[in-house]
Design a protein around this motif. Structure first.
Motif, PDB file in Angstrom:
ATOM      1  N   ASP B  23       0.835  -1.193   0.000  1.00  0.00           N
ATOM      2  CA  ASP B  23       0.000   0.000   0.000  1.00  0.00           C
ATOM      3  C   ASP B  23       0.875   1.250   0.000  1.00  0.00           C
ATOM      4  O   ASP B  23       1.919   1.272   0.662  1.00  0.00           O
ATOM      5  CB  ASP B  23      -0.909  -0.025   1.233  1.00  0.00           C
ATOM      6  N   TYR B  24       0.443   2.276  -0.707  1.00  0.00           N
ATOM      7  CA  TYR B  24       1.231   3.513  -0.749  1.00  0.00           C
ATOM      8  C   TYR B  24       1.184   4.275   0.557  1.00  0.00           C
ATOM      9  O   TYR B  24       1.980   5.184   0.794  1.00  0.00           O
ATOM     10  CB  TYR B  24       0.753   4.407  -1.908  1.00  0.00           C
ATOM     11  N   LYS B  25       0.240   3.924   1.444  1.00  0.00           N
ATOM     12  CA  LYS B  25       0.131   4.608   2.736  1.00  0.00           C
ATOM     13  C   LYS B  25       1.003   3.966   3.813  1.00  0.00           C
ATOM     14  O   LYS B  25       1.158   4.515   4.891  1.00  0.00           O
ATOM     15  CB  LYS B  25      -1.335   4.597   3.203  1.00  0.00           C
ATOM     16  N   LEU B  30       7.663   1.349   3.145  1.00  0.00           N
ATOM     17  CA  LEU B  30       8.243   1.973   1.950  1.00  0.00           C
ATOM     18  C   LEU B  30       9.575   2.665   2.242  1.00  0.00           C
ATOM     19  O   LEU B  30      10.474   2.648   1.408  1.00  0.00           O
ATOM     20  CB  LEU B  30       7.260   2.982   1.344  1.00  0.00           C
ATOM     21  N   GLN B  58       5.269   0.872  -7.852  1.00  0.00           N
ATOM     22  CA  GLN B  58       4.014   1.620  -8.014  1.00  0.00           C
ATOM     23  C   GLN B  58       3.646   2.356  -6.724  1.00  0.00           C
ATOM     24  O   GLN B  58       3.252   3.523  -6.751  1.00  0.00           O
ATOM     25  CB  GLN B  58       2.903   0.626  -8.393  1.00  0.00           C
ATOM     26  N   ALA B  59       3.808   1.641  -5.593  1.00  0.00           N
ATOM     27  CA  ALA B  59       3.431   2.229  -4.297  1.00  0.00           C
ATOM     28  C   ALA B  59       4.324   3.418  -3.963  1.00  0.00           C
ATOM     29  O   ALA B  59       3.841   4.458  -3.490  1.00  0.00           O
ATOM     30  CB  ALA B  59       3.535   1.164  -3.213  1.00  0.00           C
ATOM     31  N   ILE B  60       5.623   3.289  -4.231  1.00  0.00           N
ATOM     32  CA  ILE B  60       6.546   4.391  -3.912  1.00  0.00           C
ATOM     33  C   ILE B  60       6.243   5.593  -4.806  1.00  0.00           C
ATOM     34  O   ILE B  60       6.253   6.731  -4.363  1.00  0.00           O
ATOM     35  CB  ILE B  60       8.015   3.929  -4.059  1.00  0.00           C
ATOM     36  N   LYS B  61       5.932   5.342  -6.053  1.00  0.00           N
ATOM     37  CA  LYS B  61       5.652   6.450  -6.967  1.00  0.00           C
ATOM     38  C   LYS B  61       4.350   7.164  -6.597  1.00  0.00           C
ATOM     39  O   LYS B  61       4.234   8.379  -6.757  1.00  0.00           O
ATOM     40  CB  LYS B  61       5.606   5.932  -8.410  1.00  0.00           C
ATOM     41  N   ARG B  62       3.387   6.410  -6.110  1.00  0.00           N
ATOM     42  CA  ARG B  62       2.141   7.028  -5.639  1.00  0.00           C
ATOM     43  C   ARG B  62       2.400   7.875  -4.398  1.00  0.00           C
ATOM     44  O   ARG B  62       1.857   8.972  -4.249  1.00  0.00           O
ATOM     45  CB  ARG B  62       1.115   5.939  -5.323  1.00  0.00           C
ATOM     46  N   ALA B  63       3.208   7.330  -3.492  1.00  0.00           N
ATOM     47  CA  ALA B  63       3.536   8.074  -2.264  1.00  0.00           C
ATOM     48  C   ALA B  63       4.298   9.358  -2.599  1.00  0.00           C
ATOM     49  O   ALA B  63       4.116  10.384  -1.947  1.00  0.00           O
ATOM     50  CB  ALA B  63       4.358   7.198  -1.339  1.00  0.00           C
TER      51      ALA B  63
END
Lengths: 212, 73
Positions: B23-25, B30, B58-63
């Motif tokens: 999850d990006y949260k 992360l 993907q998650a890191i880029k969203r964060a």
């Protein structure tokens, strides 16, 4: 056809200071304007941003799950771009609304829930982003601490204090242990200040060697 | 007998199973998967499979997009 989406909205802290319910309703109304239904909406966090957005260093994060017809998503995105209260947003497709989110959003809707006022924009952040550092072998480095300056005067004082008791004790012990020490040496041992410890020990050793 | 430098980088203990969603949260996770300048660590180091590494990316880029994580530094 409508589907569930997860939306994270960064809300300007100036509007949050005016009232959290007002700031929240601005986003909710925007979704409802495009035929959406809100499942959950809650304040996720208020934190420092890792880089400034619109010259602001802090923002409040609103996390919501909602259902919107797919055709209206481009219109919703256009409205979010124009909106000034929403600094940035992230819209994702979601399979279902998590149960935890439902509980947390219900807790926020309760009457006794108090939203803390956001701090000033330049307030220091307690939870800073500290990436782990790795050395050449790929092992994590320990956290660096600044070195404490050496204190020169203390070192010069300590040895003087430590020498004084030794001068008194050592000759007495050595004399007792040998047993064959001369009378003159015993007299010297009785006088505490005069003989030095290094000399006394060498003398006794030499004597014992000679005797042996 | 010397066999050259066969020292491998130590894998990160992320505690993830192969199909666990990232999850990006989840910033605690992360931040472990990021180097000193904020770059995403390689598969060699993270120990994830290709699918997991894509999910991590993907998650890191969203964060990063919502300023939870830095692009650089």
């Amino acid at each position: 056809m409508s589907r569930i989406y997860e939306g994270m909205f960064l809300i300007d802290n100036d509007t949050v200071r005016a009232g959290w319910t007002g700031a929240k309703s601005k986003v909710i109304e925007l979704v409802q304007k495009h035929g959406g239904t809100i499942h959950t909406a809650r304040r996720w966090d208020e934190r420092k941003l890792t880089y400034p957005i619109r010259h602001k260093n802090r923002a409040t994060f609103l996390l919501s799950y909602y259902e919107v017809p797919q055709e209206n998503i481009p219109h919703l995105i256009r409205d979010l771009d124009i909106n000034e209260t929403v600094m940035r947003y992230l819209l994702l497709k979601a399979d279902a609304v998590p149960d935890e989110e439902r509980k947390l959003s219900e807790a926020e809707n309760a009457t006794d829930f108090v939203v803390p006022e956001p701090p000033a924009d330049d307030a220091p952040e307690e939870r800073e982003f500290i990436p782990t550092e790795y050395d050449e072998d790929g092992e994590p480095r320990p956290v660096r601490r600044p070195r404490e300056p050496r204190e020169a005067p203390k070192e010069s004082k300590e040895p003087k204090e430590s020498k004084e008791p030794k001068e008194v004790k050592e000759p007495v012990e050595s004399a007792e242990a040998d047993g064959a020490a001369d009378k003159d040496k015993k007299e010297e041992a009785a006088e505490p200040a005069k003989p030095e410890p290094a000399l006394a020990s060498t003398e006794t050793n030499e004597d014992t060697e000679k005797e042996g | 007998m010397a066999f050259g430098n066969t020292k491998k980088p130590r894998k990160l203990n992320l505690g993830l199973k192969p199909d666990d969603p990232i999850d990006y949260k989840d910033l605690e996770l992360l931040t472990k998967c990021v180097g000193p300048q904020g770059q995403i660590v390689s598969r060699r180091r993270s120990g994830l499979n290709a699918k997991g590494q894509r999910a991590l990316k993907q998650a890191i880029k969203r964060a990063r997009h919502i300023a939870l994580m830095p692009f650089v530094g």
